[in-house]
Design an enzyme around this catalytic site. Structure first.
Site, mmCIF file in Angstrom:
data_model
loop_
_atom_site.group_PDB
_atom_site.id
_atom_site.type_symbol
_atom_site.label_atom_id
_atom_site.label_comp_id
_atom_site.label_asym_id
_atom_site.label_seq_id
_atom_site.Cartn_x
_atom_site.Cartn_y
_atom_site.Cartn_z
ATOM 1 N N HIS A 156 1.041 -1.320 -0.353
ATOM 2 C CA HIS A 156 0.146 -0.277 0.180
ATOM 3 C C HIS A 156 1.427 1.250 -0.406
ATOM 4 C CE1 HIS A 156 -3.684 -2.279 0.822
ATOM 5 N NE2 HIS A 156 -3.543 -2.801 1.688
ATOM 6 N N ASP A 177 -2.528 -10.960 -1.909
ATOM 7 C CA ASP A 177 -3.426 -10.197 -0.779
ATOM 8 C C ASP A 177 -4.597 -9.660 -1.224
ATOM 9 O OD1 ASP A 177 -1.883 -8.941 1.999
ATOM 10 O OD2 ASP A 177 -3.615 -7.521 0.484
ATOM 11 N N HIS A 227 -6.574 -7.455 -0.398
ATOM 12 C CA HIS A 227 -6.047 -5.901 -0.567
ATOM 13 C C HIS A 227 -5.350 -5.740 -1.786
ATOM 14 C CE1 HIS A 227 -6.965 -6.233 3.906
ATOM 15 N NE2 HIS A 227 -8.603 -5.525 3.639
ATOM 16 N N ASP A 286 -4.745 -13.142 4.012
ATOM 17 C CA ASP A 286 -6.145 -12.316 4.439
ATOM 18 C C ASP A 286 -6.900 -12.417 3.617
ATOM 19 O OD1 ASP A 286 -4.750 -10.695 2.469
ATOM 20 O OD2 ASP A 286 -4.860 -8.470 3.725
HETATM 21 ZN ZN LIG Z 1 -4.009 -7.277 2.558
#
Ligand SMILES: [Zn+2]
Length: 312
Positions: free
Chosen positions: A121, A158, A160, A241
């Site tokens: 991120h 992931d 995200h 996740d």
């Molecule tokens: Zn994540």
């Protein structure tokens, strides 16, 4: 295969109750050590300023490398800096650099970097979403500049979207960024129409999607794009996740899905990149899911993963 980590990665303190805690890395290391006692581990070096500046600006380096003398300091609502954070961040990035060097020099084919803080991120100029520096982006930049590669792929499973990695490379066709992630979830980017310079492949999955939808997305969209790109190096943002037990997201994957995607990525690395594959730990916030996911992932990198389940 080699493992990379550093004890300093445990000293990045995010405060009580934060999901991105040192126990995550402890759980991964303990589980992988127990499952693969013969795996060789190497202590990650520190990344250098020059390596970081290929991706990040001076202002972010100054911010991350100037922690509070005690306690924690908030960089965004989710992202904290503690006295141990600079060393953790430098070792996390350094793991990816060292692993990239090892596979490029032919010392090993595969490497797994068990590090924190995670990275995908963080943008060129901002820490966010638990990430201080973008570990995998710095590794990719190192492969491009130090080894003169023309095609580096970053596969991100992931849950995200890796907005930072995407933003760093969206104008650089030497890097193909592929991501499956949960739709309408932090950081709210990664729509399928985000194509960059034709070098982004984003596949958002609706909340509740399980292994079949995940495998279909990779089989029909992401893996063919990766195959066509013919990468000289495959980098993996390995977040666990997407597991159904994860408290921060709502996909319904299980460890066999992480084994499956890892085997597929390793297969394409063998076809195009002499087997060169470097994986870096990103998210995963249920400790038991993280243990099982990491073990399934490493087993697949070692080539002894369970046979892929047939998806309907
Ligand atoms: Zn994540």
């Amino acid at each position: 295969m080699l493992g990379y980590t550093h004890p300093a990665c445990l000293d990045h303190d995010t405060g009580a109750g934060h999901p991105e805690c040192a126990e995550r890395l402890g759980a991964v290391l303990e589980a992988v050590h127990a499952a693969f006692p013969a795996l060789e581990w190497i202590e990650a070096p520190r990344a250098t300023r020059g390596q970081l500046l290929r991706v990040h600006d001076e202002r972010l380096l100054a911010t991350v490398l100037s922690p509070p003398l005690a306690g924690t300091m908030r960089l965004d609502p989710d992202t904290l800096l503690s006295p141990g954070s600079p060393e953790a961040a430098l070792r996390a990035v350094g793991a990816g650099i060292a692993a990239t060097e090892a596979v490029m020099h032919g010392e090993t084919d595969a490497a797994f970097c068990a590090v924190r803080p995670p990275g995908h991120h963080a943008t060129a100029d901002a820490a966010m979403g638990f990430c201080l520096f973008d570990n995998i982006a710095v590794a990719a930049a190192h492969a491009l500049e130090r080894f003169g590669l023309a095609r580096v792929a970053i596969a991100d499973f992931d849950v995200h979207h890796g907005n930072g990695t995407q933003a760093i490379f969206e104008h650089d066709p030497r890097v193909l960024y592929l991501s499956s992630h949960q739709a309408d979830l932090y950081p709210w980017s990664g729509a399928a129409n985000e194509r960059g310079a034709g070098n982004l492949v984003n596949l958002p999955l609706p909340a509740g999607s399980g292994g079949e939808a995940f495998r279909q997305a990779w089989r029909e969209h992401l893996l063919p794009a990766l195959d066509a790109f013919a990468p000289q190096l495959v980098l993996v943002s390995a977040g666990f996740d997407g597991d159904r037990r994860d408290p921060l997201a709502q996909l319904a994957l299980d460890p066999s899905d992480f084994a499956w995607i890892t085997t597929e990525l390793a297969r394409l690395a063998s076809r195009h990149a002499c087997g060169r594959i470097v994986s870096m730990l990103e998210g995963g916030y249920d400790l038991q899911a993280l243990r099982e996911g990491a073990v399934a992932h490493v087993a697949a990198l070692l080539g002894d993963g369970a046979p892929a389940r047939t998806a309907g």
